[in-house]
Design a protein around this motif. Structure first.
Motif, PDB file in Angstrom:
ATOM      1  N   ASN A  68       0.899  -0.955  -0.010  1.00 14.82           N
ATOM      2  CA  ASN A  68       0.168   0.347  -0.154  1.00 14.82           C
ATOM      3  C   ASN A  68       1.261   1.023   0.208  1.00 14.82           C
ATOM      4  O   ASN A  68       1.530   1.365   0.741  1.00 14.82           O
ATOM      5  N   VAL A  69       1.129   2.153  -1.129  1.00 16.54           N
ATOM      6  CA  VAL A  69       1.978   3.258  -1.106  1.00 16.54           C
ATOM      7  C   VAL A  69       1.421   4.338  -1.055  1.00 16.54           C
ATOM      8  O   VAL A  69       0.150   4.752  -1.985  1.00 16.54           O
ATOM      9  N   GLU A  70       1.044   4.745  -0.199  1.00 15.88           N
ATOM     10  CA  GLU A  70       0.578   5.894   0.607  1.00 15.88           C
ATOM     11  C   GLU A  70       0.136   7.153  -0.416  1.00 15.88           C
ATOM     12  O   GLU A  70       1.275   7.688  -0.816  1.00 15.88           O
ATOM     13  N   TRP A  71      -1.050   7.996  -0.790  1.00 18.05           N
ATOM     14  CA  TRP A  71      -0.961   8.531  -2.109  1.00 18.05           C
ATOM     15  C   TRP A  71      -0.096   8.659  -2.967  1.00 18.05           C
ATOM     16  O   TRP A  71       0.637   9.390  -3.296  1.00 18.05           O
ATOM     17  N   PHE A  72      -0.057   7.933  -3.462  1.00 15.11           N
ATOM     18  CA  PHE A  72       0.858   7.482  -5.162  1.00 15.11           C
ATOM     19  C   PHE A  72       0.389   8.798  -6.194  1.00 15.11           C
ATOM     20  O   PHE A  72       1.290   9.019  -6.783  1.00 15.11           O
ATOM     21  N   THR A  73      -1.082   8.632  -5.902  1.00 19.18           N
ATOM     22  CA  THR A  73      -1.494   9.092  -7.004  1.00 19.18           C
ATOM     23  C   THR A  73      -1.072  10.857  -7.183  1.00 19.18           C
ATOM     24  O   THR A  73      -1.064  11.974  -8.283  1.00 19.18           O
ATOM     25  N   ASN A  74      -0.520  11.172  -6.141  1.00 24.28           N
ATOM     26  CA  ASN A  74      -0.360  13.047  -5.675  1.00 24.28           C
ATOM     27  C   ASN A  74       0.824  13.042  -6.234  1.00 24.28           C
ATOM     28  O   ASN A  74       1.410  13.855  -6.120  1.00 24.28           O
ATOM     29  N   LEU A  75       1.474  11.746  -6.999  1.00 21.60           N
ATOM     30  CA  LEU A  75       2.738  12.545  -7.224  1.00 21.60           C
ATOM     31  C   LEU A  75       3.239  12.896  -8.958  1.00 21.60           C
ATOM     32  O   LEU A  75       4.108  12.559  -9.287  1.00 21.60           O
ATOM     33  N   ILE A 115       0.045  -3.081  -6.437  1.00 21.24           N
ATOM     34  CA  ILE A 115      -0.362  -2.192  -5.679  1.00 21.24           C
ATOM     35  C   ILE A 115      -1.141  -1.394  -5.279  1.00 21.24           C
ATOM     36  O   ILE A 115      -2.218  -1.409  -5.904  1.00 21.24           O
ATOM     37  N   ILE A 116      -1.372  -1.543  -4.109  1.00 21.54           N
ATOM     38  CA  ILE A 116      -2.404  -0.644  -3.159  1.00 21.54           C
ATOM     39  C   ILE A 116      -2.318   0.511  -2.743  1.00 21.54           C
ATOM     40  O   ILE A 116      -1.432   1.053  -2.980  1.00 21.54           O
ATOM     41  N   GLU A 117      -3.232   1.750  -3.454  1.00 22.55           N
ATOM     42  CA  GLU A 117      -3.366   3.237  -3.691  1.00 22.55           C
ATOM     43  C   GLU A 117      -2.522   2.673  -5.193  1.00 22.55           C
ATOM     44  O   GLU A 117      -1.918   4.209  -4.448  1.00 22.55           O
ATOM     45  N   ALA A 118      -2.859   2.498  -5.864  1.00 24.69           N
ATOM     46  CA  ALA A 118      -1.657   2.658  -6.838  1.00 24.69           C
ATOM     47  C   ALA A 118      -2.934   4.515  -7.429  1.00 24.69           C
ATOM     48  O   ALA A 118      -4.167   4.691  -7.359  1.00 24.69           O
ATOM     49  N   PRO A 119      -1.551   5.325  -8.609  1.00 20.78           N
ATOM     50  CA  PRO A 119      -2.210   6.270  -9.061  1.00 20.78           C
ATOM     51  C   PRO A 119      -3.737   6.425  -9.470  1.00 20.78           C
ATOM     52  O   PRO A 119      -4.540   4.808 -10.429  1.00 20.78           O
ATOM     53  N   ASP A 120      -4.419   7.174  -9.286  1.00 18.64           N
ATOM     54  CA  ASP A 120      -6.052   7.627  -9.843  1.00 18.64           C
ATOM     55  C   ASP A 120      -5.948   7.207 -11.603  1.00 18.64           C
ATOM     56  O   ASP A 120      -5.342   7.907 -12.205  1.00 18.64           O
ATOM     57  N   ASN A 121      -7.370   6.578 -11.819  1.00 23.67           N
ATOM     58  CA  ASN A 121      -7.455   5.972 -13.324  1.00 23.67           C
ATOM     59  C   ASN A 121      -8.567   7.664 -13.724  1.00 23.67           C
ATOM     60  O   ASN A 121      -9.926   7.073 -13.033  1.00 23.67           O
ATOM     61  N   ASN A 122      -7.980   8.399 -14.360  1.00 25.07           N
ATOM     62  CA  ASN A 122      -9.510   9.708 -14.669  1.00 25.07           C
ATOM     63  C   ASN A 122      -9.773   9.381 -16.480  1.00 25.07           C
ATOM     64  O   ASN A 122      -8.774   8.940 -16.921  1.00 25.07           O
ATOM     65  N   ARG A 123     -10.017  10.615 -16.585  1.00 30.53           N
ATOM     66  CA  ARG A 123     -10.841  10.996 -18.061  1.00 30.53           C
ATOM     67  C   ARG A 123      -9.349  11.370 -18.523  1.00 30.53           C
ATOM     68  O   ARG A 123      -8.645  10.970 -19.769  1.00 30.53           O
ATOM     69  N   MET A 165      -4.431 -10.925  -1.523  1.00 28.75           N
ATOM     70  CA  MET A 165      -3.580 -10.076  -1.360  1.00 28.75           C
ATOM     71  C   MET A 165      -4.095  -8.974  -0.779  1.00 28.75           C
ATOM     72  O   MET A 165      -4.810  -7.913  -1.640  1.00 28.75           O
ATOM     73  N   GLY A 166      -3.443  -7.481   0.018  1.00 24.23           N
ATOM     74  CA  GLY A 166      -3.665  -6.552  -0.564  1.00 24.23           C
ATOM     75  C   GLY A 166      -4.083  -5.928   1.240  1.00 24.23           C
ATOM     76  O   GLY A 166      -3.376  -6.621   2.628  1.00 24.23           O
ATOM     77  N   ASP A 167      -4.806  -5.116   1.590  1.00 22.84           N
ATOM     78  CA  ASP A 167      -4.883  -4.138   3.155  1.00 22.84           C
ATOM     79  C   ASP A 167      -6.132  -4.892   3.197  1.00 22.84           C
ATOM     80  O   ASP A 167      -6.835  -4.094   2.666  1.00 22.84           O
ATOM     81  N   LEU A 168      -6.352  -5.009   3.953  1.00 21.08           N
ATOM     82  CA  LEU A 168      -7.338  -5.737   4.577  1.00 21.08           C
ATOM     83  C   LEU A 168      -8.468  -4.562   5.962  1.00 21.08           C
ATOM     84  O   LEU A 168      -9.281  -4.774   6.002  1.00 21.08           O
ATOM     85  N   ASN A 169      -7.212  -3.782   5.951  1.00 22.51           N
ATOM     86  CA  ASN A 169      -7.649  -2.765   6.912  1.00 22.51           C
ATOM     87  C   ASN A 169      -8.223  -3.309   8.716  1.00 22.51           C
ATOM     88  O   ASN A 169      -9.453  -2.683   8.776  1.00 22.51           O
ATOM     89  N   ASP A 226      -1.719  -5.679   6.485  1.00 26.84           N
ATOM     90  CA  ASP A 226      -1.167  -5.654   5.034  1.00 26.84           C
ATOM     91  C   ASP A 226      -1.080  -7.642   5.281  1.00 26.84           C
ATOM     92  O   ASP A 226      -0.047  -8.514   6.143  1.00 26.84           O
ATOM     93  N   TYR A 227      -1.827  -8.473   4.584  1.00 24.23           N
ATOM     94  CA  TYR A 227      -2.089  -9.925   4.381  1.00 24.23           C
ATOM     95  C   TYR A 227      -1.086 -10.029   2.476  1.00 24.23           C
ATOM     96  O   TYR A 227      -1.972  -9.909   2.313  1.00 24.23           O
ATOM     97  N   ILE A 228      -0.668 -11.646   2.633  1.00 22.67           N
ATOM     98  CA  ILE A 228      -0.664 -11.980   1.490  1.00 22.67           C
ATOM     99  C   ILE A 228      -1.336 -13.784   2.285  1.00 22.67           C
ATOM    100  O   ILE A 228      -0.430 -14.427   2.634  1.00 22.67           O
ATOM    101  N   MET A 229      -2.704 -14.193   1.605  1.00 25.24           N
ATOM    102  CA  MET A 229      -3.972 -16.180   1.782  1.00 25.24           C
ATOM    103  C   MET A 229      -2.815 -16.329   0.840  1.00 25.24           C
ATOM    104  O   MET A 229      -3.572 -15.752  -0.552  1.00 25.24           O
ATOM    105  N   VAL A 230      -3.248 -17.811   1.199  1.00 24.15           N
ATOM    106  CA  VAL A 230      -2.527 -18.465   0.426  1.00 24.15           C
ATOM    107  C   VAL A 230      -3.021 -19.273   0.137  1.00 24.15           C
ATOM    108  O   VAL A 230      -3.710 -20.623   1.063  1.00 24.15           O
ATOM    109  N   SER A 231      -3.328 -20.651  -0.605  1.00 21.52           N
ATOM    110  CA  SER A 231      -4.599 -21.743  -1.196  1.00 21.52           C
ATOM    111  C   SER A 231      -3.435 -23.283  -0.538  1.00 21.52           C
ATOM    112  O   SER A 231      -2.571 -22.349  -0.453  1.00 21.52           O
ATOM    113  N   PRO A 232      -4.162 -23.721   0.120  1.00 23.43           N
ATOM    114  CA  PRO A 232      -3.389 -24.468   0.427  1.00 23.43           C
ATOM    115  C   PRO A 232      -1.971 -25.823  -0.832  1.00 23.43           C
ATOM    116  O   PRO A 232      -1.583 -26.135   0.238  1.00 23.43           O
ATOM    117  N   ASP A 233      -2.431 -26.195  -2.079  1.00 28.54           N
ATOM    118  CA  ASP A 233      -1.128 -26.145  -2.616  1.00 28.54           C
ATOM    119  C   ASP A 233      -0.355 -25.470  -2.595  1.00 28.54           C
ATOM    120  O   ASP A 233       0.528 -26.102  -2.302  1.00 28.54           O
TER     121      ASP A 233
END
Length: 338
Positions: A7-14, A56-64, A216-220, A287-294
């Motif tokens: 989770n990259v905080e406010w990546f969008t503002n860069l 990437i969690i909190e990736a830069p904003d996608n808009n018009r 995976m990601g930020d489950l907060n 933040d977690y990375i959860m995996v299946s049994p295999d």
């Protein structure tokens, strides 16, 4: 293969309104960190980790006016990162997208949303019916940040399913009294748990299909995170993991196992926030990375790239400082022997 969630905080503002990287000395949205410092810190961290793919969690904003994928790829090219291609799923309106940055020489990937058919869990850009307040009436839930579903394949033909998620409980905005704040907070918490139930339903479909799955990601969400944990009995993390279900239908994350086992007083931490009211920092496992049994059976190695708790990170001053400047969350990686 090394896969990361961060989770990259406010990546969008860069980036500016046209999607150009803002490498200047103006302040970023991080406290007393310039945009140049944050940009260079993100690059230092990603170079040090050297992942095959990073969610990437909190990736830069996608808009018009500007698009997430070109911005991330422009960033990767600027610093000659091995993860140089980007993938976006369903965009959202929160300025915090979920995107995958990956090495195309190692992985081929595409956005592959599931669900919506008869008898299937709804697609993540649709709605989910669930009785949130136990009044006998189904409530309609929608994701504010629809999870990113990725079908990935290695050069050797190994297929992986990746789900990137950012499940967030909103603050009780608009409340004017403690009672209103409590009602709004409980309603928001119910919605987050409903999103976790929705996600768990998709997980079960993948496990029944025999898919190799990473969530995976930020489950907060995590043990002791707020005062409503006991009220609801289970956390969202436990729901997604399938904590009390048969072993063959459980996901696994070692950091969650340590935190929820309550056998020790030690809890791994993935985020660090400054509380102005207390004049100190507060740490949490988000933040977690959860995996299946295999995938668990392959005995992968997890790592939290924490600037203080990980000795190797601490002993490299440039990496330690970069982790602190880049974000209020620290990357979590998994090394899979595939």
């Amino acid at each position: 293969m090394r896969i990361v969630t961060w989770n990259v905080e406010w990546f969008t503002n860069l980036f500016d309104a046209r999607g150009r990287l803002l490498e200047d000395e103006d302040w970023s949205s991080r406290y007393k960190v310039t945009r140049r410092q944050q940009i260079e810190s993100i690059a230092i961290v990603l170079t040090a980790i050297d992942p095959d793919a990073v969610m990437i969690i909190e990736a830069p904003d996608n808009n018009r006016r500007r698009q997430t994928v070109p911005m991330l790829e422009r960033f990767a090219a600027r610093f000659d990162l091995r993860c140089r291609r980007a993938l976006l799923g369903f965009e959202n309106d929160t300025q915090q997208e979920i995107a995958l940055l990956y090495d195309p020489d190692v992985l081929s990937v595409h956005h592959d949303p599931k669900g919506g058919g008869e008898g299937e869990t709804p697609r993540f850009d649709q709605s989910y019916l669930i009785d949130l307040d136990v009044d006998g009436t189904a409530d309609r839930v929608v994701f504010s940040k629809p999870p990113l579903e990725v079908q990935a394949e290695t050069r050797d033909g190994k297929r992986l399913r990746l789900i990137g998620a950012h499940l967030k409980t909103k603050a009780p905005h608009g409340a004017t009294t403690p009672e209103q704040a409590q009602r709004i907070a409980i309603a928001n918490r119910r919605k987050q748990l409903a999103e976790c139930i929705w996600l768990r339903s998709r997980v079960m479909e993948h496990l029944k299909a025999g898919d190799s799955l990473l969530v995976m990601g930020d489950l907060n969400d995590g043990p002791g995170l707020d005062e409503y944990e006991k009220l609801f009995g289970r956390s969202g993390v436990e729901i997604v993991l399938g904590w009390d279900e048969p072993r063959e239908t459980r996901l696994y994350d070692p950091h969650a196992r340590i935190a929820y086992s309550k056998k020790t007083g030690v809890t791994p931490m993935t985020a660090r926030f400054y509380l102005d009211t207390e004049k100190r920092y507060f740490s949490a496992l988000l933040d977690y990375i959860m995996v299946s049994p295999d995938l668990r059976a392959l005995k992968p190695a997890w790592r939290i790239w924490h600037p203080f708790d990980d000795p190797d990170c601490y002993q490299v001053p440039e990496l330690r400082e970069a982790l602190l400047m880049a974000s209020d969350h620290f990357p979590v990686s998994i090394d899979l022997p595939i």
